[in-house]
Design an enzyme around this catalytic site. Structure first.
Site, PDB file in Angstrom:
ATOM      1  N   GLY A 136     -11.060   1.298 -11.125  1.00 60.60           N
ATOM      2  CA  GLY A 136     -11.541   0.261 -10.513  1.00 60.60           C
ATOM      3  C   GLY A 136     -13.281   0.766  -9.918  1.00 60.60           C
ATOM      4  N   LEU A 137     -12.572   1.517  -9.327  1.00 58.07           N
ATOM      5  CA  LEU A 137     -14.264   1.929  -8.246  1.00 58.07           C
ATOM      6  C   LEU A 137     -14.574   2.517  -9.627  1.00 58.07           C
ATOM      7  CD1 LEU A 137     -16.004   2.964  -6.124  1.00 58.07           C
ATOM      8  CD2 LEU A 137     -14.720   5.189  -5.719  1.00 58.07           C
ATOM      9  N   ASP A 192      -6.966  -4.259  -9.800  1.00 55.55           N
ATOM     10  CA  ASP A 192      -6.567  -4.900  -8.287  1.00 55.55           C
ATOM     11  C   ASP A 192      -5.735  -5.894  -7.914  1.00 55.55           C
ATOM     12  OD1 ASP A 192      -9.236  -3.870  -7.957  1.00 55.55           O
ATOM     13  OD2 ASP A 192     -10.275  -5.369  -9.199  1.00 55.55           O
ATOM     14  N   GLU A 234      -2.199  -4.448  -6.679  1.00 53.18           N
ATOM     15  CA  GLU A 234      -2.429  -4.450  -4.983  1.00 53.18           C
ATOM     16  C   GLU A 234      -2.419  -5.500  -4.164  1.00 53.18           C
ATOM     17  OE1 GLU A 234      -7.162  -3.228  -3.206  1.00 53.18           O
ATOM     18  OE2 GLU A 234      -6.824  -2.670  -5.049  1.00 53.18           O
ATOM     19  N   LYS A 286     -10.682  -8.874  -3.702  1.00 55.50           N
ATOM     20  CA  LYS A 286     -10.305  -7.576  -2.698  1.00 55.50           C
ATOM     21  C   LYS A 286     -11.444  -6.796  -2.772  1.00 55.50           C
ATOM     22  CE  LYS A 286     -10.624  -3.904  -4.481  1.00 55.50           C
ATOM     23  NZ  LYS A 286     -10.128  -2.699  -4.873  1.00 55.50           N
ATOM     24  N   ASN A 307     -13.005  -2.915  -1.408  1.00 46.74           N
ATOM     25  CA  ASN A 307     -11.852  -0.962  -2.174  1.00 46.74           C
ATOM     26  C   ASN A 307     -12.049  -1.055  -0.291  1.00 46.74           C
ATOM     27  OD1 ASN A 307     -12.698   1.308  -1.621  1.00 46.74           O
ATOM     28  ND2 ASN A 307     -13.338   1.657  -3.711  1.00 46.74           N
ATOM     29  N   SER A 308     -11.382   0.062  -0.397  1.00 43.98           N
ATOM     30  CA  SER A 308      -9.650   0.105   0.440  1.00 43.98           C
ATOM     31  C   SER A 308     -10.848   1.382   1.565  1.00 43.98           C
ATOM     32  CB  SER A 308      -8.729   0.878   0.031  1.00 43.98           C
ATOM     33  OG  SER A 308      -7.853  -0.003  -0.236  1.00 43.98           O
ATOM     34  N   ARG A 314       1.377  -1.625  -4.931  1.00 43.18           N
ATOM     35  CA  ARG A 314       0.159  -1.055  -4.653  1.00 43.18           C
ATOM     36  C   ARG A 314       0.157  -1.497  -2.559  1.00 43.18           C
ATOM     37  NH1 ARG A 314      -5.786   0.686  -5.744  1.00 43.18           N
ATOM     38  NH2 ARG A 314      -7.015   0.850  -3.492  1.00 43.18           N
ATOM     39  N   HIS A 351      -0.794   3.614  -0.009  1.00 46.55           N
ATOM     40  CA  HIS A 351      -2.327   3.594   0.680  1.00 46.55           C
ATOM     41  C   HIS A 351      -2.227   4.287   1.526  1.00 46.55           C
ATOM     42  CE1 HIS A 351      -5.997   4.767  -1.732  1.00 46.55           C
ATOM     43  NE2 HIS A 351      -6.185   3.973  -1.336  1.00 46.55           N
TER      44      HIS A 351
END
Length: 313
Positions: free
Chosen positions: A57-58, A97, A124, A130, A132-133, A169, A200
């Site tokens: 996704g990134l 996502d 996730e 969402k 990015n983590s 996730r 994660h």
């Protein structure tokens, strides 16, 4: 009528993409997945010997020039993932996502991704949209979805899929809710029918994911993404009992740095002569584009067409 039988294919070749992904997750050896955003990058991952391609996704959002924050819609992400699946023999696991919306969006997503040949989807447990983590944005940007809501998404995904692999996730460690919450969610997602878990973490050491793996007593394969704790080795992860490591964005990051340095040198030097020795050859690019196979195919059918035309004279 001839009694000849067709050659028997090896068992691995007879498996579907989803079956090959599930087999990679369940074998004793650590499976290694490389992030990709284009057929070219997927072929490089295949060439390097990775087991799985991660439709990142990134990477997909970055190459589109937008933030990894659900700016791109599901059809755009699906087209990218499907193009990877079409380009390589490796199974493709897609970063989806939080499922692009509610449970109905997840149902639509699962059916669409499976139709296009993607081997698995990873969803996730954060709220939609969402972020990015690894980003710190506005308040609540890393908040988790309610447990019952996400469990329903996982159950819906596994109810409607034919054999698509569904990975849940867990973002509890990212959100700062701690190990107890991560383990509680792991247990619920396993009951909901997930095929694997992804835990994660954004710590700079692997201790947090090691602690999770040691404490998790369920039966599902556990996946990690060693982006911030890059010092950990595949051997260490395998010894700790992890099923897969996803190297989610390193290929894009390395290409970005190389492109930037090359462009600056060409601009400053006023010539490409000084960088040519450091660049991939056009022949290399043609190989990744499957140009030799195209030319061979073209020659074969041109010769066949000529024979057919001559036979009719």
């Amino acid at each position: 009528m001839s009694t000849a039988t067709a050659p028997t294919q090896p068992a691995a070749e007879r498996q579907t993409a989803a079956q090959r992904l599930l087999a990679a997750l369940r074998r004793p050896r650590l499976a290694r997945a490389m992030g990709a955003h284009s057929p070219l990058s997927a072929r490089l991952a295949e060439e390097a010997g990775f087991d799985v391609v991660w439709s990142s996704g990134l990477e997909i959002s970055a190459t589109a020039g937008v933030p990894d924050a659900n700016i791109l819609a599901m059809p755009e992400c699906l087209e990218s993932a499907a193009s990877l699946a079409d380009s390589v023999a490796l199974p493709v696991l897609a970063d989806c996502d939080s499922g692009f919306g509610n449970v109905n969006n997840v149902i639509h997503m699962v059916r669409a991704y499976e139709r296009r040949g993607v081997a698995g989807v990873c969803i996730e447990d954060k709220r939609f949209p969402k972020l990015n983590s690894f980003l710190e944005g506005s308040a609540g940007s890393q908040d988790l979805a309610p447990l019952d809501d996400f469990a329903g998404k996982i159950r819906a995904a596994t109810d409607v899929r034919r054999e698509l692999v569904v990975v849940a996730r867990i973002e509890a460690l990212i959100s700062g809710l701690g190990m107890a919450e991560a383990l509680r969610r792991a247990e619920v997602y396993e009951r909901a029918g997930a095929d694997a878990l992804l835990i994660h973490s954004k710590r700079t050491d692997p201790d947090e994911v090691f602690a999770f793996r040691a404490a998790y007593s369920g039966d599902l394969p556990v996946i990690v993404v060693p982006t911030t704790y890059s010092q950990v080795t595949a051997d260490e992860l395998e010894q700790r009992g992890f099923a897969m490591a996803i190297y989610a964005n390193q290929a894009l990051r390395s290409s970005l740095r190389a492109m930037r340095e090359t462009l600056i040198r060409i601009k400053n030097d006023g010539t490409t002569h000084h960088v040519e020795g450091e660049l991939a050859s056009l022949k290399d690019i043609f190989g990744l584009q499957r140009v030799p196979e195209m030319l061979e195919q073209q020659a074969h059918y041109e010769a066949l067409g000529q024979k057919l035309a001559e036979a009719g004279k």
